[in-house]
Design a protein around this motif. Structure first.
Motif, PDB file in Angstrom:
ATOM      1  N   VAL A 225      14.613 -13.679 -22.191  1.00 34.31           N
ATOM      2  CA  VAL A 225      13.788 -14.829 -21.790  1.00 34.31           C
ATOM      3  C   VAL A 225      13.246 -15.572 -23.012  1.00 34.31           C
ATOM      4  N   PRO A 226      13.268 -16.905 -22.991  1.00 31.01           N
ATOM      5  CA  PRO A 226      12.706 -17.687 -24.090  1.00 31.01           C
ATOM      6  C   PRO A 226      11.240 -18.021 -23.848  1.00 31.01           C
ATOM      7  N   VAL A 227      10.560 -18.470 -24.902  1.00 32.76           N
ATOM      8  CA  VAL A 227       9.240 -19.064 -24.740  1.00 32.76           C
ATOM      9  C   VAL A 227       9.371 -20.244 -23.783  1.00 32.76           C
ATOM     10  N   GLY A 228       8.407 -20.377 -22.884  1.00 28.50           N
ATOM     11  CA  GLY A 228       8.453 -21.424 -21.870  1.00 28.50           C
ATOM     12  C   GLY A 228       8.898 -20.943 -20.510  1.00 28.50           C
ATOM     13  N   THR A 229       9.423 -19.718 -20.425  1.00 32.38           N
ATOM     14  CA  THR A 229       9.850 -19.162 -19.131  1.00 32.38           C
ATOM     15  C   THR A 229       8.689 -19.153 -18.141  1.00 32.38           C
ATOM     16  N   THR A 230       8.954 -19.583 -16.912  1.00 33.13           N
ATOM     17  CA  THR A 230       7.929 -19.560 -15.859  1.00 33.13           C
ATOM     18  C   THR A 230       7.761 -18.136 -15.332  1.00 33.13           C
ATOM     19  N   VAL A 231       6.500 -17.736 -15.152  1.00 33.84           N
ATOM     20  CA  VAL A 231       6.171 -16.394 -14.672  1.00 33.84           C
ATOM     21  C   VAL A 231       5.308 -16.524 -13.421  1.00 33.84           C
ATOM     22  N   TYR A 232       5.773 -15.923 -12.325  1.00 26.33           N
ATOM     23  CA  TYR A 232       5.035 -15.898 -11.073  1.00 26.33           C
ATOM     24  C   TYR A 232       4.506 -14.482 -10.871  1.00 26.33           C
ATOM     25  N   VAL A 233       3.187 -14.351 -10.742  1.00 26.04           N
ATOM     26  CA  VAL A 233       2.582 -13.036 -10.488  1.00 26.04           C
ATOM     27  C   VAL A 233       1.942 -13.104  -9.110  1.00 26.04           C
ATOM     28  N   LYS A 234       2.447 -12.288  -8.192  1.00 29.56           N
ATOM     29  CA  LYS A 234       1.978 -12.399  -6.810  1.00 29.56           C
ATOM     30  C   LYS A 234       1.416 -11.087  -6.283  1.00 29.56           C
ATOM     31  N   ARG A 235       0.458 -11.224  -5.379  1.00 28.28           N
ATOM     32  CA  ARG A 235      -0.102 -10.129  -4.596  1.00 28.28           C
ATOM     33  C   ARG A 235      -0.119 -10.562  -3.137  1.00 28.28           C
ATOM     34  N   ASN A 236       0.076  -9.604  -2.251  1.00 31.20           N
ATOM     35  CA  ASN A 236       0.072  -9.902  -0.817  1.00 31.20           C
ATOM     36  C   ASN A 236       1.050 -11.034  -0.487  1.00 31.20           C
ATOM     37  N   GLY A 237       2.169 -11.052  -1.232  1.00 34.57           N
ATOM     38  CA  GLY A 237       3.207 -12.025  -0.975  1.00 34.57           C
ATOM     39  C   GLY A 237       2.920 -13.419  -1.472  1.00 34.57           C
ATOM     40  N   ARG A 238       1.802 -13.627  -2.205  1.00 33.53           N
ATOM     41  CA  ARG A 238       1.426 -14.972  -2.646  1.00 33.53           C
ATOM     42  C   ARG A 238       1.088 -14.968  -4.127  1.00 33.53           C
TER      43      ARG A 238
ATOM     44  N   ARG B 103       4.089 -17.341 -25.919  1.00 36.98           N
ATOM     45  CA  ARG B 103       4.666 -16.822 -27.156  1.00 36.98           C
ATOM     46  C   ARG B 103       5.152 -15.408 -26.916  1.00 36.98           C
ATOM     47  N   LYS B 104       5.914 -14.889 -27.858  1.00 36.91           N
ATOM     48  CA  LYS B 104       6.486 -13.556 -27.765  1.00 36.91           C
ATOM     49  C   LYS B 104       6.156 -12.793 -29.046  1.00 36.91           C
ATOM     50  N   GLY B 105       5.968 -11.485 -28.915  1.00 37.69           N
ATOM     51  CA  GLY B 105       5.639 -10.680 -30.087  1.00 37.69           C
ATOM     52  C   GLY B 105       6.459  -9.414 -30.158  1.00 37.69           C
ATOM     53  N   VAL B 106       6.915  -9.083 -31.369  1.00 33.85           N
ATOM     54  CA  VAL B 106       7.626  -7.833 -31.645  1.00 33.85           C
ATOM     55  C   VAL B 106       6.652  -6.853 -32.274  1.00 33.85           C
ATOM     56  N   TRP B 107       6.493  -5.676 -31.666  1.00 36.30           N
ATOM     57  CA  TRP B 107       5.532  -4.675 -32.122  1.00 36.30           C
ATOM     58  C   TRP B 107       4.209  -5.366 -32.461  1.00 36.30           C
ATOM     59  N   PRO B 108       3.566  -5.963 -31.448  1.00 35.50           N
ATOM     60  CA  PRO B 108       2.364  -6.762 -31.709  1.00 35.50           C
ATOM     61  C   PRO B 108       1.131  -5.898 -31.999  1.00 35.50           C
ATOM     62  N   ALA B 109       0.200  -6.498 -32.730  1.00 34.39           N
ATOM     63  CA  ALA B 109      -1.124  -5.906 -32.878  1.00 34.39           C
ATOM     64  C   ALA B 109      -1.901  -6.120 -31.584  1.00 34.39           C
ATOM     65  N   TRP B 110      -3.015  -5.415 -31.422  1.00 29.86           N
ATOM     66  CA  TRP B 110      -3.795  -5.489 -30.178  1.00 29.86           C
ATOM     67  C   TRP B 110      -5.280  -5.503 -30.480  1.00 29.86           C
ATOM     68  N   SER B 111      -5.985  -6.360 -29.773  1.00 34.25           N
ATOM     69  CA  SER B 111      -7.448  -6.380 -29.819  1.00 34.25           C
ATOM     70  C   SER B 111      -7.959  -6.413 -28.390  1.00 34.25           C
ATOM     71  N   PRO B 112      -8.870  -5.531 -28.010  1.00 30.06           N
ATOM     72  CA  PRO B 112      -9.372  -5.526 -26.633  1.00 30.06           C
ATOM     73  C   PRO B 112     -10.225  -6.762 -26.359  1.00 30.06           C
ATOM     74  N   THR B 113     -10.267  -7.177 -25.095  1.00 26.85           N
ATOM     75  CA  THR B 113     -11.123  -8.290 -24.696  1.00 26.85           C
ATOM     76  C   THR B 113     -12.578  -7.816 -24.622  1.00 26.85           C
ATOM     77  N   LYS B 114     -13.493  -8.779 -24.520  1.00 26.57           N
ATOM     78  CA  LYS B 114     -14.912  -8.435 -24.390  1.00 26.57           C
ATOM     79  C   LYS B 114     -15.163  -7.620 -23.123  1.00 26.57           C
ATOM     80  N   THR B 115     -14.416  -7.943 -22.072  1.00 24.90           N
ATOM     81  CA  THR B 115     -14.577  -7.182 -20.821  1.00 24.90           C
ATOM     82  C   THR B 115     -14.189  -5.725 -21.016  1.00 24.90           C
ATOM     83  N   MET B 116     -13.060  -5.478 -21.704  1.00 22.06           N
ATOM     84  CA  MET B 116     -12.633  -4.099 -21.966  1.00 22.06           C
ATOM     85  C   MET B 116     -13.676  -3.351 -22.780  1.00 22.06           C
ATOM     86  N   ILE B 117     -14.223  -4.013 -23.805  1.00 20.86           N
ATOM     87  CA  ILE B 117     -15.220  -3.366 -24.658  1.00 20.86           C
ATOM     88  C   ILE B 117     -16.483  -3.069 -23.864  1.00 20.86           C
ATOM     89  N   GLY B 118     -16.828  -3.976 -22.936  1.00 15.95           N
ATOM     90  CA  GLY B 118     -17.994  -3.737 -22.099  1.00 15.95           C
ATOM     91  C   GLY B 118     -17.830  -2.503 -21.232  1.00 15.95           C
TER      92      GLY B 118
END
Length: 213
Positions: A197-210, A115-130
């Motif tokens: 980009v529309p909803v459904g766009t494929t996103v590749y996030v790589k580190r160390n070339g993979r 999904r996509k958001g314009v000026w979205p609200a934000w809530s931290p994850t449990k990990t961030m709060i920890g």
């Protein structure tokens, strides 16, 4: 945050971070204001326009040669380069400088824009709060919001990964490895990407070339 809001709001009235910073560089309120040179009209807030002279030119949005195998329309994030590529036809890509997760926080893999958001609200994850118990449990959209002007929510198998591509109110973090894991962009850049980009766009996030774990 209130000082930052007042300073940026004053700038925006003149004519013309899922993700919190894991460790923010020391910067005064005056330093914050110096990063901005105006604004881009937007609703419900104008988008602060960053003074590009304060940034390394390689992080400026630009069209570049692209030799990867990903299909046109795909997003490719290279954690090591601190770059995001929107693949174009004929061996080209639009390249944007980004900020990425602090060591130990970065995610890699293949996802899609759920999904996509314009000026979205934000809530931290449990990990961030920890890690930072004093974080607000919820923040409405606005200039202080860590997600900035736009957010692309990354999903896998129909589920939210809790990782985002989003804007930032900390432009000095572009090109750095400082976030809690998300990919952050200048607000004007993420607004540009959002329109491409529309909803459904494929996103590749790589580190160390993979991007395969």
């Amino acid at each position: 945050m209130m000082i930052r809001r007042l300073l940026i709001a004053a700038l925006l009235s003149a004519p013309l971070a899922a993700c919190q910073t894991a460790q923010q560089p020391v910067a005064s309120a005056n330093d914050d204001a110096a990063w901005y040179v105006g604004s881009i009209p937007d609703q419900p807030h104008n988008i602060p326009l960053v003074d590009r002279r304060r940034m390394d030119a390689k992080y400026a949005r630009q069209t570049v040669e692209y030799k990867g195998s990903e299909k046109p329309g795909s997003i490719v994030v290279d954690i090591d380069e601190r770059m995001l590529y929107l693949v174009q036809p004929e061996g080209k890509a639009i390249r944007y400088g980004v900020g990425v997760g602090k060591q130990g926080f970065s995610w890699r893999g293949v996802a899609s824009v759920g999904r996509k958001g314009v000026w979205p609200a934000w809530s931290p994850t449990k990990t961030m709060i920890g890690i930072k118990p004093d974080l607000p449990r919820h923040m409405e959209a606005g200039l202080d919001n860590p997600l900035g002007a736009r957010a692309l929510y990354l999903h896998q198998n129909g589920r939210d990964t809790l990782f985002r591509i989003h804007g930032t109110n900390e432009p000095w973090s572009i090109g750095e490895q400082v976030s809690s894991g998300c990919v952050r962009m200048l607000n004007e850049d993420v607004a540009d990407l959002y329109e491409r980009v529309p909803v459904g766009t494929t996103v590749y996030v790589k580190r160390n070339g993979r991007y395969r774990v």
